[in-house]
Motif scaffolding. Sequence first.
Motif, mmCIF file in Angstrom:
data_model
loop_
_atom_site.group_PDB
_atom_site.id
_atom_site.type_symbol
_atom_site.label_atom_id
_atom_site.label_comp_id
_atom_site.label_asym_id
_atom_site.label_seq_id
_atom_site.Cartn_x
_atom_site.Cartn_y
_atom_site.Cartn_z
ATOM 1 N N GLY A 92 30.822 -64.698 -123.790
ATOM 2 C CA GLY A 92 30.658 -63.402 -122.815
ATOM 3 C C GLY A 92 29.751 -63.588 -121.930
ATOM 4 N N PHE A 93 28.706 -64.691 -121.736
ATOM 5 C CA PHE A 93 27.689 -64.626 -120.740
ATOM 6 C C PHE A 93 28.446 -65.513 -119.713
ATOM 7 C CE2 PHE A 93 25.126 -63.315 -124.186
ATOM 8 C CZ PHE A 93 23.764 -62.738 -123.541
ATOM 9 N N VAL A 94 28.141 -65.323 -118.450
ATOM 10 C CA VAL A 94 28.454 -66.158 -117.385
ATOM 11 C C VAL A 94 27.219 -66.811 -116.623
ATOM 12 C CG1 VAL A 94 29.753 -66.480 -115.128
ATOM 13 C CG2 VAL A 94 30.727 -65.199 -117.111
ATOM 14 N N ALA A 95 26.864 -67.907 -116.201
ATOM 15 C CA ALA A 95 25.831 -68.166 -115.208
ATOM 16 C C ALA A 95 26.302 -69.336 -114.434
ATOM 17 C CB ALA A 95 24.542 -68.524 -116.068
ATOM 18 N N LYS A 96 26.194 -69.348 -113.345
ATOM 19 C CA LYS A 96 26.291 -70.564 -112.359
ATOM 20 C C LYS A 96 25.879 -70.490 -111.036
ATOM 21 C CE LYS A 96 30.672 -68.149 -110.745
ATOM 22 N NZ LYS A 96 31.994 -68.135 -110.545
ATOM 23 N N PRO A 97 25.362 -71.476 -110.410
ATOM 24 C CA PRO A 97 24.788 -71.508 -109.349
ATOM 25 C C PRO A 97 25.708 -71.045 -108.019
ATOM 26 C CG PRO A 97 24.410 -73.900 -110.221
ATOM 27 C CD PRO A 97 25.476 -72.936 -110.982
ATOM 28 N N ARG A 98 25.088 -70.077 -107.215
ATOM 29 C CA ARG A 98 25.895 -69.644 -106.241
ATOM 30 C C ARG A 98 26.347 -70.847 -105.213
ATOM 31 N NH1 ARG A 98 23.124 -64.773 -103.268
ATOM 32 N NH2 ARG A 98 23.801 -63.839 -105.281
ATOM 33 N N THR A 99 27.703 -70.512 -104.863
ATOM 34 C CA THR A 99 28.195 -71.310 -103.800
ATOM 35 C C THR A 99 28.128 -71.072 -102.510
ATOM 36 O OG1 THR A 99 30.159 -71.764 -105.439
ATOM 37 C CG2 THR A 99 30.572 -72.566 -103.122
ATOM 38 N N LYS A 100 27.569 -71.714 -101.390
ATOM 39 C CA LYS A 100 27.101 -71.718 -100.166
ATOM 40 C C LYS A 100 28.284 -71.417 -99.361
ATOM 41 C CE LYS A 100 22.922 -74.297 -100.362
ATOM 42 N NZ LYS A 100 21.956 -75.303 -99.692
ATOM 43 N N ALA A 101 28.347 -70.906 -98.080
ATOM 44 C CA ALA A 101 29.322 -70.892 -97.228
ATOM 45 C C ALA A 101 30.199 -72.159 -97.105
ATOM 46 C CB ALA A 101 28.954 -70.127 -95.973
ATOM 47 N N ASP A 102 29.291 -73.104 -97.062
ATOM 48 C CA ASP A 102 29.816 -74.423 -96.755
ATOM 49 C C ASP A 102 30.460 -75.212 -97.790
ATOM 50 O OD1 ASP A 102 27.727 -75.621 -98.124
ATOM 51 O OD2 ASP A 102 26.721 -76.605 -96.556
ATOM 52 N N ARG B 52 15.313 -79.721 -112.868
ATOM 53 C CA ARG B 52 15.281 -79.008 -113.897
ATOM 54 C C ARG B 52 16.471 -78.043 -113.865
ATOM 55 N NH1 ARG B 52 11.749 -76.012 -117.467
ATOM 56 N NH2 ARG B 52 13.104 -74.189 -118.231
ATOM 57 N N LEU B 53 16.975 -77.376 -112.846
ATOM 58 C CA LEU B 53 17.963 -76.634 -112.541
ATOM 59 C C LEU B 53 19.296 -77.299 -112.932
ATOM 60 C CD1 LEU B 53 16.542 -74.315 -109.950
ATOM 61 C CD2 LEU B 53 17.352 -73.662 -112.167
ATOM 62 N N ALA B 54 19.305 -78.416 -112.376
ATOM 63 C CA ALA B 54 20.629 -79.243 -112.509
ATOM 64 C C ALA B 54 20.756 -79.498 -114.003
ATOM 65 C CB ALA B 54 20.551 -80.607 -111.771
ATOM 66 N N GLU B 55 19.696 -79.683 -114.704
ATOM 67 C CA GLU B 55 20.011 -80.127 -116.191
ATOM 68 C C GLU B 55 20.251 -78.702 -116.908
ATOM 69 O OE1 GLU B 55 20.186 -81.959 -119.678
ATOM 70 O OE2 GLU B 55 19.930 -82.994 -117.724
ATOM 71 N N GLU B 56 19.783 -77.872 -116.573
ATOM 72 C CA GLU B 56 20.000 -76.385 -117.135
ATOM 73 C C GLU B 56 21.505 -76.102 -116.832
ATOM 74 O OE1 GLU B 56 17.981 -72.904 -117.686
ATOM 75 O OE2 GLU B 56 15.861 -74.074 -116.873
ATOM 76 N N ARG B 57 21.841 -76.477 -115.740
ATOM 77 C CA ARG B 57 23.422 -76.242 -115.328
ATOM 78 C C ARG B 57 24.214 -77.099 -116.509
ATOM 79 N NH1 ARG B 57 26.573 -77.692 -109.854
ATOM 80 N NH2 ARG B 57 28.470 -76.409 -110.321
ATOM 81 N N ILE C 294 19.543 -64.260 -110.519
ATOM 82 C CA ILE C 294 18.620 -65.115 -110.876
ATOM 83 C C ILE C 294 18.014 -65.787 -109.652
ATOM 84 C CG2 ILE C 294 17.209 -66.577 -112.337
ATOM 85 C CD1 ILE C 294 19.004 -66.017 -114.436
ATOM 86 N N VAL C 295 16.744 -65.693 -108.809
ATOM 87 C CA VAL C 295 16.326 -66.415 -107.704
ATOM 88 C C VAL C 295 15.209 -66.958 -108.232
ATOM 89 C CG1 VAL C 295 15.424 -66.109 -105.643
ATOM 90 C CG2 VAL C 295 17.242 -64.335 -106.417
ATOM 91 N N PHE C 296 15.239 -68.590 -108.171
ATOM 92 C CA PHE C 296 14.298 -69.530 -108.210
ATOM 93 C C PHE C 296 13.494 -69.894 -107.060
ATOM 94 C CE2 PHE C 296 17.805 -70.048 -111.227
ATOM 95 C CZ PHE C 296 17.097 -70.016 -112.537
ATOM 96 N N SER C 297 12.360 -70.183 -107.529
ATOM 97 C CA SER C 297 11.634 -70.614 -106.084
ATOM 98 C C SER C 297 11.319 -72.051 -106.276
ATOM 99 C CB SER C 297 10.062 -69.866 -106.254
ATOM 100 O OG SER C 297 9.321 -70.507 -107.331
ATOM 101 N N SER D 187 29.120 -75.889 -100.853
ATOM 102 C CA SER D 187 27.823 -76.863 -101.462
ATOM 103 C C SER D 187 27.437 -75.961 -102.464
ATOM 104 C CB SER D 187 26.760 -77.347 -100.684
ATOM 105 O OG SER D 187 26.230 -76.276 -100.107
ATOM 106 N N THR D 188 26.803 -76.316 -103.595
ATOM 107 C CA THR D 188 25.959 -75.496 -104.507
ATOM 108 C C THR D 188 24.515 -75.178 -104.219
ATOM 109 O OG1 THR D 188 27.522 -76.481 -106.098
ATOM 110 C CG2 THR D 188 25.319 -75.441 -107.025
ATOM 111 N N ASP D 189 24.293 -74.123 -104.375
ATOM 112 C CA ASP D 189 22.835 -73.771 -104.076
ATOM 113 C C ASP D 189 22.118 -73.350 -105.532
ATOM 114 O OD1 ASP D 189 20.371 -72.575 -103.495
ATOM 115 O OD2 ASP D 189 21.152 -71.017 -102.328
ATOM 116 N N LEU D 190 21.485 -74.385 -106.215
ATOM 117 C CA LEU D 190 20.912 -74.496 -107.282
ATOM 118 C C LEU D 190 19.828 -73.348 -107.530
ATOM 119 C CD1 LEU D 190 20.669 -78.286 -108.413
ATOM 120 C CD2 LEU D 190 22.026 -76.490 -109.288
ATOM 121 N N MET D 191 19.266 -72.748 -106.410
ATOM 122 C CA MET D 191 18.036 -71.798 -106.487
ATOM 123 C C MET D 191 18.419 -70.464 -106.550
ATOM 124 S SD MET D 191 15.839 -74.254 -106.282
ATOM 125 C CE MET D 191 14.417 -73.509 -106.085
ATOM 126 N N ILE D 192 19.893 -70.201 -106.484
ATOM 127 C CA ILE D 192 20.236 -68.913 -106.900
ATOM 128 C C ILE D 192 21.483 -68.983 -107.785
ATOM 129 C CG2 ILE D 192 21.228 -66.784 -105.655
ATOM 130 C CD1 ILE D 192 19.926 -67.471 -103.253
#
Length: 167
Positions: free
Chosen positions: A23-33, A8-13, A62-65, A35-40
């Motif tokens: 003016g809005f920005v929204a993107k999954p967080r990038t991990k230290a390695d 679902r998060l990949a589709e929302e992205r 935004i933190v997803f479970s 890679s993309t963290d779709l959950m934050i």
Amino acid sequence: MAGLARGRLAEERKQWRKDHPPGFVAKPRTKADGSTDLMIWDCKVPGREGTDWEGGLFPVTIVFSEGYPNQAPACYLPQGFFHPNVFENGQICLSLINDDPDLGGAWRPAVTNKQILQGIQELLDDPYTRSPAQRLATELHAADPEAYRRHVRAMVARYPADREGAA
């Protein structure tokens, strides 16, 4: 269930990249390695034009479970953010992202990140003071609107849109 949340998060992205409010920005967080963290997701919400919040670009996390989309995500502004509906730790109190119907929750699995961020933008200028998360902000909003406005303008100065290159 984890596959459902990430799918679902990949589709929302994808949808966000195609169509998001100016003016809005929204993107999954990038991990230290790298890679993309779709959950934050790291987001920015602009203050609405014509309001005391205009000119600000406010960072929202935004933190997803793994239970998403059946469970609402947790949304945070920076710790100590001045607003009647923001707890000291930055967590945003908004019915749209509350999945407890006994507490007035309005969460539905069909709600999108776009709707969440627009709801947060609306909440900035139109706080729900009957369910406050922050005593001082709520009291000033009711008793001393000018002092409340000064605090709001201080938030705008702390998080100016022009610093981010967006408006």
